[in-house]
Design an enzyme around this catalytic site. Structure first.
Site, mmCIF file in Angstrom:
data_model
loop_
_atom_site.group_PDB
_atom_site.id
_atom_site.type_symbol
_atom_site.label_atom_id
_atom_site.label_comp_id
_atom_site.label_asym_id
_atom_site.label_seq_id
_atom_site.Cartn_x
_atom_site.Cartn_y
_atom_site.Cartn_z
ATOM 1 N N ARG B 48 0.242 -3.636 -40.647
ATOM 2 C CA ARG B 48 1.574 -4.143 -40.949
ATOM 3 C C ARG B 48 1.494 -5.179 -42.063
ATOM 4 O O ARG B 48 2.324 -5.230 -42.945
ATOM 5 C CB ARG B 48 2.155 -4.790 -39.688
ATOM 6 C CG ARG B 48 3.645 -4.610 -39.548
ATOM 7 C CD ARG B 48 4.080 -4.904 -38.128
ATOM 8 N NE ARG B 48 3.219 -5.918 -37.502
ATOM 9 C CZ ARG B 48 3.309 -6.300 -36.231
ATOM 10 N NH1 ARG B 48 4.232 -5.759 -35.459
ATOM 11 N NH2 ARG B 48 2.512 -7.204 -35.730
ATOM 12 N N LYS B 106 -2.812 2.962 -23.688
ATOM 13 C CA LYS B 106 -2.474 3.321 -22.307
ATOM 14 C C LYS B 106 -0.975 3.271 -22.039
ATOM 15 O O LYS B 106 -0.443 4.072 -21.282
ATOM 16 C CB LYS B 106 -3.199 2.413 -21.321
ATOM 17 C CG LYS B 106 -2.954 0.940 -21.574
ATOM 18 C CD LYS B 106 -3.907 0.056 -20.803
ATOM 19 C CE LYS B 106 -3.713 -1.388 -21.224
ATOM 20 N NZ LYS B 106 -4.270 -1.696 -22.541
ATOM 21 N N VAL B 133 -8.493 3.978 -20.660
ATOM 22 C CA VAL B 133 -8.751 3.528 -19.290
ATOM 23 C C VAL B 133 -10.165 2.978 -19.194
ATOM 24 O O VAL B 133 -11.126 3.652 -19.563
ATOM 25 C CB VAL B 133 -8.582 4.679 -18.273
ATOM 26 C CG1 VAL B 133 -8.853 4.176 -16.859
ATOM 27 C CG2 VAL B 133 -7.187 5.283 -18.353
ATOM 28 N N GLY B 135 -11.868 0.763 -20.817
ATOM 29 C CA GLY B 135 -12.586 0.440 -22.053
ATOM 30 C C GLY B 135 -13.760 1.337 -22.370
ATOM 31 O O GLY B 135 -13.591 2.529 -22.617
ATOM 32 N N GLU B 191 -3.962 -12.876 -21.879
ATOM 33 C CA GLU B 191 -3.039 -13.064 -22.999
ATOM 34 C C GLU B 191 -2.226 -14.351 -22.773
ATOM 35 O O GLU B 191 -2.179 -14.882 -21.667
ATOM 36 C CB GLU B 191 -2.041 -11.894 -23.069
ATOM 37 C CG GLU B 191 -2.644 -10.522 -22.946
ATOM 38 C CD GLU B 191 -2.964 -9.919 -24.302
ATOM 39 O OE1 GLU B 191 -2.358 -10.349 -25.304
ATOM 40 O OE2 GLU B 191 -3.831 -9.039 -24.361
ATOM 41 N N LYS B 206 -2.796 2.605 -16.106
ATOM 42 C CA LYS B 206 -4.072 3.315 -15.982
ATOM 43 C C LYS B 206 -4.074 4.222 -14.759
ATOM 44 O O LYS B 206 -4.654 5.311 -14.783
ATOM 45 C CB LYS B 206 -5.208 2.303 -15.937
ATOM 46 C CG LYS B 206 -5.370 1.592 -17.295
ATOM 47 C CD LYS B 206 -6.137 0.293 -17.184
ATOM 48 C CE LYS B 206 -6.296 -0.375 -18.535
ATOM 49 N NZ LYS B 206 -6.852 -1.742 -18.408
ATOM 50 N N GLY B 308 -12.657 -5.463 -24.607
ATOM 51 C CA GLY B 308 -13.521 -5.988 -25.665
ATOM 52 C C GLY B 308 -13.460 -5.081 -26.868
ATOM 53 O O GLY B 308 -13.448 -3.858 -26.726
#
Lengths: 439, 439
Positions: B48, B106, B133, B135, B191, B206, B308
């Site tokens: 973006r 996901k 799902v 990682g 977050e 998931k 990660g």
């Protein structure tokens, strides 16, 4: 939806795995057809003895002693005979006729893998072998596909259920190796002749297969360093737990550098001390687990049943569905990958840490002598524990036990160190040398 | 060897995963080409903001803000933007032009999966989503392929690292939920707005993906019963450990029967008591693990990093190699499978066992009253523990704590039981109701 003709499946062998594969193929034919995109038609089961007793009741008219004719008409041949011959000839016949092969035969793959893969490549056929390593656990496909974009650094596998069962009983119940082996035999976990398991031959075959796959390099069986568990003592297991470890028979495949710093690979099987906090330490009984250290993905572990008829049949059927889809869809599937073609290194190049237990004379200066001996061989000491001295049973000189934990050192340096320690006058005996893995 | 032209890869998004995918694609191009059978050419990275700061230093000339043009020339589009729009439109554009799509999105798959898979099927393109799902953990491919010949009974997954990190600290360090969440935020595991994680929305997405895959049935996100961890108290965690359990947020997908005995499936996310001896209890910190119970294979577990940037990039690259092989080899690859089309059942049909903690009046006959209330609702008691009574803080009536472990019961019966207990005069309050899984 397009209708495809049935895919014809020939089964070779009706032992504990083969009879379950046949049962599931017959019982779940609609479901399997839905997943494969075509019906899976079991055209016959080749056996040596038509009248042998089976684990599962199967229709008599499926059985035949004529494996060659059965193979001739098959799209997919499932080889669950085991051993080298006649399995090898049958698989080569199948591939020669363009059929895909699904096999759980680790001995055959470990000793004749390149020959089979070359035969398959010539005709664009495929060899599927999820069942050959760690039974029901999906490990071949994750290594071959899921991790195809990563670099594998090391694989540490508990890939032999019999020895894990024995070591787990020695650890949790304090049993001797002999008693635990007797239990394993009584419960059907060990064969009448347990040599292949307890001497590490079975694990070495699996190490060959895993290392070849992980490092895109043919790793011959004879290059795998192999030690079994027959030297593991009750005392070692007790001392290990006291120090925060558990003894496991590990198959270790890793990328290494050779003496000139060039990249290479190594595969080895031996008992090792695993820290109690490591996920592999929690693998109990006859379960298997494969711990993978990848550059990007980090640490992964795959855990489950490493043997058993119906469990292993699950892996065979997964491969069968994959092979059948290939017949429906076309395309050559996945070729074997040995493009990396790395140098396969001997055990001397391995770098790991060690726990050395010594029986020494209990006199001043012994520790200094031992420490300088280690230093001369480039082996650096991380921890030392000395037990209080004891008078030997014949009333002679007092002795003490020294338990030395080393930093990471080259296997060749360690071997030289142990030889020097054995010859040192202050050392009565080297009681135990164990590698420490996963610390 | 046949030479193929390069496979053109367009990358959408350069966040923590995207920038690592770009780096690995550039750094390991020879290795990846060897595995894919063709070069993987990164044709551009759509972002973006061209001037945003990146985790990784990448060539400036790869970046573009014109995603549509980049997609136009691509054989494979890797979507790592996240969220629904514009990701959905880009993926549909890519599939519409016949490109394969690799995504770790996901949210998009959980809410628009059937639309994407239908678009892919129309043109014979493929959607790969191993990264969506757990990682780095290979779970999609094992479910889709390795277990294609088996019947999955139940999946229990620790699929959200943030909540596992929080619950693990509450258990191992005795922290409160608030303190553990603050730590998770400070360390970058949570977050700024942690709602999606701690309220179970992420895990529910998931669960939808895993259940659809495992049961060959479209399981809509809105059918997933969802409870987060915000109601989990320090007291519950302490009591759980005392009783031999650890509290984990589980995503559970299982095959069930409906009220008429017809087969169905159910997906749910909620905190649960897991016995300390269960492999899932040993999953610490932000790690993920997916425990699969299959009819033939038995119990399997897949363990590793659930998030990660570089870890998840490993899963994306594995999919990229698979997609590239498909371009080299041809063939439609694997279609989505929803042929079973089972009935998706509500939470009321779930059968499990429970631990109910009650604050009751400490007077004769209370246990009898409570027990008969449970029996009326078809909930059978397995264990009862009563703590010594205490005088309430205002000097009023003495109270006691009752901890009731139930046998397996229907969720709808349990709910009715809890409602009845709440209204019973001898019950001051229902302190805690937790499901017990994996016992």
């Amino acid at each position: 939806m397009i209708e495809y003709r049935n895919v014809r499946v020939a089964l070779l062998g009706a032992g504990s795995v083969g009879s379950q594969v046949a049962r599931l193929l017959l019982e779940q034919s609609d479901e399997l057809a839905g997943r494969a995109g075509a019906g899976l038609e079991l055209t016959g089961i080749a056996v040596r003895d038509l009248d042998a007793e089976r684990d599962v009741d199967l229709p008599r008219d499926l059985f035949t002693t004529d494996a060659e004719s059965l193979i001739l008409g098959a799209d997919i041949v499932v080889e669950l005979i085991g051993g080298i011959e006649p399995a090898r000839s049958y698989v080569l016949q199948a591939l020669g006729s363009g059929a895909d092969v699904v096999t759980g035969n680790k001995a055959l793959l470990a000793s004749h893998g390149p020959e089979l893969f070359a035969a398959a490549e010539q005709v664009g056929a495929q060899v599927f072998y999820e069942a050959a390593v760690a039974g029901a656990i999906p490990i071949i496909r994750p290594l071959r596909e899921s991790l195809a974009g990563d670099r594998i650094k090391r694989i540490m596998g508990i890939v032999n259920g019999t020895t894990n069962f024995i070591l787990d009983r020695m650890d949790s119940l304090g049993e001797s190796l002999e008693d635990a082996l007797a239990q394993a035999t009584a419960l059907g976990y060990a064969e009448a002749d347990p040599t292949a398991d307890i001497e590490g031959y079975d694990a070495a075959q699996k190490a060959t297969i895993l290392a070849s796959l992980a490092f895109h390099t043919t790793v011959p069986l004879m290059s795998v360093h192999r030690e079994g568990i027959t030297g593991v003592t009750h005392e070692q297991v007790v001392a290990a737990r006291k120090a925060g470890y558990v003894v496991k028979l590990l198959a270790i495949c890793e990328s290494l550098v050779d003496d000139d710093g060039a990249p290479g690979v190594s595969a080895r099987v031996h008992p090792a001390l695993v820290p109690l906090g490591h996920p592999l330490a929690a693998v109990h009984g006859a379960k298997n687990a494969v711990f993978v250290e990848a550059e990007a993905a980090g640490d992964l572990m795959f855990y489950g049943a490493g043997a058993g008829g119906v469990e292993t049949a699950s892996a065979v059927l997964g491969d069968l569905v994959s092979a059948a889809r290939r017949h429906v869809i076309g395309g050559p599937g996945l070729a074997e990958s040995n493009h990396a073609n790395l140098h396969v290194l001997p055990m001397g190049n391995v770098v790991t840490s060690y726990q050395i237990t010594l029986d020494v004379a209990d006199q001043p200066g012994v520790l200094a002598t031992v420490a300088s001996l280690l230093a001369q061989h480039e082996v650096s000491v991380e921890t030392v524990e000395q037990t209080s001295g004891v008078i030997s049973s014949d009333g002679g000189v007092a002795t003490a036990t020294l338990i030395i934990g080393t930093h990471r050192a080259r296997e060749s340096d360690l071997a030289a160190t142990v030889a020097a320690l054995t010859n040192a006058t202050v050392v009565n005996s080297v009681t135990s040398v164990l590698r420490v893995e996963g610390a």
